[in-house]
Scaffold this motif. Structure first.
Motif, short mmCIF file in Angstrom:
data_model
loop_
_atom_site.label_atom_id
_atom_site.label_comp_id
_atom_site.label_asym_id
_atom_site.label_seq_id
_atom_site.Cartn_x
_atom_site.Cartn_y
_atom_site.Cartn_z
N THR A 69 0.81 -1.48 0.45
CA THR A 69 0.06 -0.30 -0.03
C THR A 69 0.38 1.03 0.00
O THR A 69 1.76 1.21 0.23
N MET A 70 0.45 2.48 -0.76
CA MET A 70 0.73 4.01 -0.80
C MET A 70 -0.10 4.94 -0.67
O MET A 70 -1.42 4.52 -1.25
N LEU A 71 0.47 5.47 0.67
CA LEU A 71 -0.82 7.08 0.34
C LEU A 71 -0.74 7.52 -0.33
O LEU A 71 0.93 8.79 -0.95
N LEU A 72 -1.23 8.41 -1.11
CA LEU A 72 -0.77 9.32 -1.84
C LEU A 72 -1.67 10.92 -1.70
O LEU A 72 -2.68 10.89 -1.98
N LEU A 73 -0.67 11.55 -1.42
CA LEU A 73 -1.08 12.99 -0.46
C LEU A 73 -0.98 14.43 -1.33
O LEU A 73 -0.94 15.24 -1.76
N SER A 74 -0.19 14.31 -3.56
CA SER A 74 0.53 14.06 -3.81
C SER A 74 0.87 13.89 -4.97
O SER A 74 0.38 12.49 -4.94
N ARG A 75 0.82 14.51 -5.95
CA ARG A 75 0.97 13.96 -7.48
C ARG A 75 2.51 13.22 -7.67
O ARG A 75 2.45 12.02 -8.41
N GLU A 76 2.75 13.99 -7.33
CA GLU A 76 3.92 13.51 -6.88
C GLU A 76 4.10 11.65 -6.59
O GLU A 76 4.92 11.39 -5.99
N ASP A 77 3.43 11.89 -5.03
CA ASP A 77 2.96 10.38 -4.03
C ASP A 77 2.60 9.66 -5.87
O ASP A 77 2.76 8.11 -5.57
N ALA A 78 1.64 9.96 -6.41
CA ALA A 78 1.49 9.35 -6.90
C ALA A 78 2.19 8.62 -8.28
O ALA A 78 1.89 7.41 -8.69
N GLU A 79 2.93 9.94 -8.77
CA GLU A 79 3.89 9.61 -9.58
C GLU A 79 5.48 8.21 -9.48
O GLU A 79 5.51 6.64 -9.99
N GLN A 80 5.26 8.73 -7.65
CA GLN A 80 6.17 7.20 -7.21
C GLN A 80 5.35 5.83 -7.05
O GLN A 80 5.58 4.84 -7.57
N ALA A 81 3.93 6.25 -6.83
CA ALA A 81 3.43 4.98 -6.71
C ALA A 81 3.09 3.67 -8.20
O ALA A 81 3.80 2.91 -8.27
N ALA A 82 3.29 4.89 -8.79
CA ALA A 82 3.33 4.22 -9.67
C ALA A 82 4.66 3.58 -10.86
O ALA A 82 4.68 2.50 -11.33
N ASP A 83 5.80 3.89 -10.19
CA ASP A 83 6.28 3.65 -10.43
C ASP A 83 7.14 1.92 -9.48
O ASP A 83 7.65 1.36 -9.43
N SER A 84 6.17 2.17 -8.08
CA SER A 84 7.11 1.32 -7.19
C SER A 84 5.96 0.04 -6.59
O SER A 84 6.39 -0.73 -6.35
N LEU A 85 4.55 0.89 -7.17
CA LEU A 85 3.92 -0.44 -7.14
C LEU A 85 2.82 -1.68 -8.30
O LEU A 85 3.69 -0.84 -9.33
N ARG A 86 3.12 -2.77 -7.85
CA ARG A 86 2.49 -3.60 -9.01
C ARG A 86 1.79 -3.44 -9.57
O ARG A 86 0.56 -3.32 -8.72
N PHE A 87 0.90 -2.97 -11.02
CA PHE A 87 -0.28 -2.86 -11.86
C PHE A 87 -1.11 -4.25 -12.18
O PHE A 87 -0.21 -5.79 -11.51
N PRO A 88 -2.03 -4.15 -11.18
CA PRO A 88 -3.19 -3.33 -11.49
C PRO A 88 -3.41 -3.24 -9.72
O PRO A 88 -2.88 -3.37 -9.31
N LEU A 89 -3.95 -2.08 -9.61
CA LEU A 89 -4.12 -1.33 -8.30
C LEU A 89 -5.55 -0.66 -8.05
O LEU A 89 -6.52 -1.15 -9.23
#
Length: 402
Positions: A142-162
């Protein structure tokens, strides 16, 4: 259901106040207590809601169902009661409001809730995800998205689908969002979703998707007493849901799954929890591990009425425990194959799978066999179902092409 007919009301029975009657959870809850001979008062935000057409409530009061307005309405209602009532909230926001102002409400109400900080932790999906990670509980990455930068980091770190969801379904989220949660397949979809809904909540919760089908979803409804001892546990398995993949259950059946029951007891007893509790887990089709999807606490859930259909008096056990009355005899799950269905929602789900060639008409009919309770339909209380059907036809006419 063991009883679908109102019984004679006991004159000395403490009344129940159902907060959130304008929901299927509220309707089911009101019926269960009324059929037990207990006076029920309903509180609803939308008095035109089809669930408010029920005949089982002695009185229905209009009130906001969250925040200060709810507390004020409850104080006013409590002052008009002849005796202290058992308070049963049926929405997350009402649970939060009641927990935060519990001390002010206790003179008029019996309330089965732990301290407010425990309620807030278990209600907020972002806080719970952090807690679960710290405690080593089985949750997806799990990742918490507080900003668009967090969303970008999640896109690089988590395995899709989400799956992406809010920490709490607020009124703003329900106005802005089309779904309660979103399945996203790639980084482009994740960033587009964040751009669309990132400002609707303070934080978004992004979790790796748990592989498996709808039948890999399990829930455990439970009631824990003041010492955090589980008096009732009742496990169900989802059969269908609507919408597919990220929707709400439309047909479920009680099911023996000791791993789900044990994880539920471990989580809530370990926190010193008191009250109604619910834990949803999904069995990962690749690993066989049961991973926590989410908890719900302090209130009945849509499928908690399956317990009564299976002969287990979940809500009445809570009522008796709060009041210090003898507990009902039927507290152990016997696995008689009891089912819960929301027929209108399940028809849409079944049609979806029929069109895909994954469900036949005969298969759908066979899936409904056995003891069951319908979320809305009742022979002795038919108006909610009639108005729900009318609502569906009205919506269908509005969406027909000109």
């Amino acid at each position: 259901m063991r009883n679908d007919r109102p019984t004679q009301v006991r004159g000395d029975a403490a009344p129940v106040v159902v907060v959130g009657l304008d929901s299927i959870t509220g309707l089911q809850t009101a019926r269960i207590f009324a059929w037990r001979g207990i006076p029920v008062l309903g509180m609803a935000e939308d008095l035109t809601h089809f669930c408010c057409r029920t005949r089982v409530c002695e009185r229905i009061v209009r009130a906001e169902l969250s925040g200060e307005a709810l507390v004020e309405a409850l104080v006013e209602l409590g002052s008009s009661l002849d005796q202290k009532a058992v308070l049963v909230p049926c929405t997350d926001l009402s649970v939060l409001a009641i927990a935060r102002r519990k001390g002010e409400l206790e003179p008029a109400y019996h309330i089965a809730l732990p301290e407010a900080d425990i309620v807030e932790l278990l209600t907020d999906k972002a806080r719970f995800a952090t807690y679960a990670t710290e405690q080593g509980l089985p949750i997806p990455k799990t990742m918490l998205l507080l900003s668009r930068e967090d969303a970008e980091q999640a896109a690089d770190s988590l395995r899709f689908p989400l799956v992406v969801k809010p920490p709490l379904k607020t009124a703003l989220w329900e106005r802005r969002a089309r779904e309660k949660a979103y399945k996203v397949e790639n980084d482009r979809e994740l960033l587009a979703l964040y751009d669309e809904l990132g400002d609707a909540v303070d934080v978004l919760v992004a979790q790796e998707w748990i592989s498996g089908s709808e039948g890999d979803h399990f829930t455990c409804n439970a009631y824990f007493d003041r010492t955090a001892r589980p008096l009732v546990t009742f496990v169900t398995r989802k059969i269908r849901q609507w919408p597919p993949q990220t929707g709400q259950g439309s047909l479920a059946v009680e099911w023996r799954n000791d791993a789900v029951r044990d994880e539920t007891v471990r989580l809530f007893s370990g926190m010193g929890f008191w009250g109604l509790a619910y834990l949803e887990l999904k069995r990962d089709a690749k690993t066989g591990e049961h991973l926590i999807v989410e908890p719900n606490i302090g209130r009945p859930t849509g499928r908690s009425a399956t317990a009564e259909a299976g002969g287990v008096e979940l809500l009445y056990a809570m009522y008796c425990d709060i009041l210090g009355l003898p507990l009902p005899d039927d507290l152990a799950q016997r696995f008689v194959g009891a089912k819960w269905i929301y027929l209108g929602r399940d028809l849409r789900s079944a049609l979806h799978y029929w069109r895909r060639g994954e469900l036949s008409a005969r298969g759908w009919i066979e899936s409904l066999r056995g003891p069951k309770i319908d979320a809305v339909f009742s022979w002795s209380d038919p108006l909610p179902f009639c108005f729900d059907v009318g609502r569906v036809f009205s919506l269908a006419r509005r969406t027909e092409p000109a």
